[in-house]
Design an enzyme around this catalytic site. Structure first.
Site, PDB file in Angstrom:
ATOM      1  N   CYS A  67       0.695  -0.989   0.019  1.00 54.90           N
ATOM      2  CA  CYS A  67       0.108  -0.106  -0.175  1.00 54.90           C
ATOM      3  C   CYS A  67       0.844   1.336   0.179  1.00 54.90           C
ATOM      4  O   CYS A  67       1.351   1.478   1.135  1.00 54.90           O
ATOM      5  CB  CYS A  67      -0.809  -0.012   1.228  1.00 54.90           C
ATOM      6  SG  CYS A  67      -1.995   1.402   1.359  1.00 54.90           S
ATOM      7  N   CYS A 108      -0.582   4.052   2.242  1.00 53.00           N
ATOM      8  CA  CYS A 108      -0.314   3.956   3.562  1.00 53.00           C
ATOM      9  C   CYS A 108       1.093   4.122   3.974  1.00 53.00           C
ATOM     10  O   CYS A 108       1.583   4.771   5.043  1.00 53.00           O
ATOM     11  CB  CYS A 108      -0.568   2.317   3.950  1.00 53.00           C
ATOM     12  SG  CYS A 108      -2.397   1.737   3.460  1.00 53.00           S
ATOM     13  N   ASP A 109       1.999   3.730   3.225  1.00 52.07           N
ATOM     14  CA  ASP A 109       3.579   3.679   3.618  1.00 52.07           C
ATOM     15  C   ASP A 109       4.489   4.525   2.644  1.00 52.07           C
ATOM     16  O   ASP A 109       5.591   4.532   3.379  1.00 52.07           O
ATOM     17  CB  ASP A 109       4.119   2.146   3.599  1.00 52.07           C
ATOM     18  CG  ASP A 109       3.298   1.265   4.673  1.00 52.07           C
ATOM     19  OD1 ASP A 109       2.717   1.606   5.678  1.00 52.07           O
ATOM     20  OD2 ASP A 109       2.775   0.045   4.290  1.00 52.07           O
TER      21      ASP A 109
END
Length: 326
Positions: free
Chosen positions: A136, A139-140
């Site tokens: 992701c 997300c990261d």
């Protein structure tokens, strides 16, 4: 074996399911959450979380889910350690049978079974998860500011993630095992025109290399799918973007799904084709797939479930009054 009854039965215990439980419990619906094979959902295998509202410092995914569960239990949710293996959607009440043999019945059903990222299944992938390997970018990606990153895949998701990562990195490499992409043409045009992105064609990742205990990912071991030639690509972060698999096996033939297997809901709502059955989180969301959006749809499912039960009660009361009058 036992039968458990509730006004709101929830299958799944990630951010969507637990948010639905919190709202349902506060509406005095006494929800039951059947936790499934992965209690807490995908966040339990996520380390640093920096984009969930309300926390100025980085928090840990498992801790966040523990807190959500504790909050749900505090307001009156029953958590059941079981995995649903069969459902009957001919209700209400809607019935679900657990692997334990227990039966769960709910006047409403909230489906929050989530989705799982698809992985390559090559050495180093799981060992370096959260230490350079992710599924992701949204997300990261922030953790790789100014670093060299790679995206593996050739569809819309891979191209979108590569483009997103240019917000954080000046050196993004897209790796695809074929000589053409499956992504939509407009996305491909943006990708090829972007000066920060390089595409490696006909390359397959054979191994994610690095030390999980000392620095994490260092490079990718690649194989040319045409010539068989081996090569390495140095990078600090690698994002596997080959799709997601929604957990909808239980509902095949019982609820409509799209081409990707996601449950179809009425636009802008968590309502499925069956009144009283709601879907929330990643099981119905193939676009955003974030913890905060999952939690939001869980809230929506609980509010709509409460309205459905209220309407059901009014209908039943009216029927009882009519029978009494006769």
């Amino acid at each position: 074996m036992a039968t458990h009854t509730t006004r709101m039965l929830i299958i799944g215990s990630g951010p969507a399911g637990l948010s639905a439980a919190i709202y349902g419990a506060r509406a005095m619906m006494k929800p039951i959450v059947v936790q499934g094979l992965q209690p807490g959902g995908q966040l339990t295998i996520t380390t640093d979380v920096e984009n969930y509202p309300g926390f100025k410092d980085v928090i840990q995914g498992p801790w966040l889910m523990q807190e959500m569960q504790a909050q749900a239990e505090h307001v009156g949710t029953r958590m059941m350690w079981d995995t649903i293996v069969e459902v009957d959607l001919s209700g209400p009440p809607f019935r679900a049978i657990g692997d334990s043999g227990d039966v769960y019945e709910g006047d409403t059903l909230v489906i929050a079974t989530g989705a799982q990222a698809k992985w390559l299944g090559v050495p180093g992938e799981m060992e370096l998860g959260g230490k350079g390997v992710s599924a992701c970018a949204t997300c990261d990606g922030f953790f790789y500011r100014g670093k060299k990153v790679a995206v593996i895949g050739g569809g819309n998701t891979a191209v979108e993630e590569a483009l997103y990562l240019t917000n954080h990195s000046d050196d993004v490499t897209l790796i695809h095992r074929r000589d053409s992409l499956r992504a939509e043409r407009i996305l491909q045009d943006r990708l090829f025109a972007h000066p920060k992105i390089t595409v490696l064609w006909n390359k397959a990742v054979e191994r994610f290399a690095g030390d999980p205990l000392a620095g994490g990912l260092t490079h990718l071991e690649l194989r040319d799918t045409v010539t068989g030639e081996a090569s390495d690509l140095n990078c600090d972060g690698a994002f596997v973007a080959i799709g997601h698999a929604p957990a909808t096996e239980l509902f095949k033939g019982k609820l409509p799904t799209d081409d990707g297997g996601y449950l179809i809901v009425e636009p802008g709502t968590p309502k499925t084709a069956i009144p009283g059955v709601f879907a929330c989180g990643d099981v119905m969301d193939h676009t955003y797939r974030q913890a905060v959006t999952a939690a939001g749809t869980g809230c929506m499912a609980a509010l709509d479930a409460e309205r459905f039960v209220s309407g059901l009660s009014i209908a039943l009361d009216g029927h009882a009054e009519a029978v009494a009058a006769e």
